[in-house]
Write a protein that holds these residues in place. Structure first.
Motif: not given
Length: 144
Positions: A67-75, A77-80, A140-143
């Motif tokens: 679930l954490a990986g799924m939520k991180l993937a949303e972040l 990918s820009g979905t969230a 770490y996410i780079v927009p």
């Protein structure tokens, strides 16, 4: 009153102490056997209870990491959008909730990255189940 057969009298008179007869257990032997059985069952019960706790923890860790990986993937990918937020996973995963903590990434402590300007964000996703267990994942996410 029944007379005792002569063999029994002879055995008793020879000093053997017991009159031969049908076999059986003494009260002491029965108490020792019950004590050993009680100790064994207590140990087995404790082991079984511990294995149930470990199985529950393992199930949580497997589900929470997914679930954490799924939520991180949303972040990623820009979905969230990567903002501080929290919520629940709904009816598919009852009792599981998530919380995201987002802050500016600071690379000053890492020599190779010092002096690099970036708008990277440090994201921490925490998944918990009924406030009993918690699992955190950082990235770490780079927009774009």
């Amino acid at each position: 009153m029944k007379p005792i057969p002569s063999q029994r009298l002879q055995a008793a008179s020879k000093g053997k102490g017991k009159i031969p007869g049908p076999g059986g257990f003494t009260l002491l032997e029965v108490l020792v056997a019950i004590a050993i059985l009680a100790i064994s069952l207590t140990t087995i019960y404790g082991s079984q209870a511990r294995s149930l706790v470990l199985a529950s923890e393992a199930q949580f860790r497997i589900t929470a990491s997914f679930l954490a990986g799924m939520k991180l993937a949303e972040l990623e990918s820009g979905t969230a959008s990567p903002v501080n937020d929290d919520g629940e996973f709904g009816d598919d995963y009852p009792g599981y909730s998530w919380k995201t903590t987002v802050e500016d990434a600071v690379f000053q402590d890492i020599k190779e990255f010092s002096g690099i300007e970036t708008d990277a964000r440090k994201v921490e996703v925490t998944v918990s189940r009924q406030e009993e267990y918690g699992y955190s994942l950082q990235a770490y996410i780079v927009p774009a």
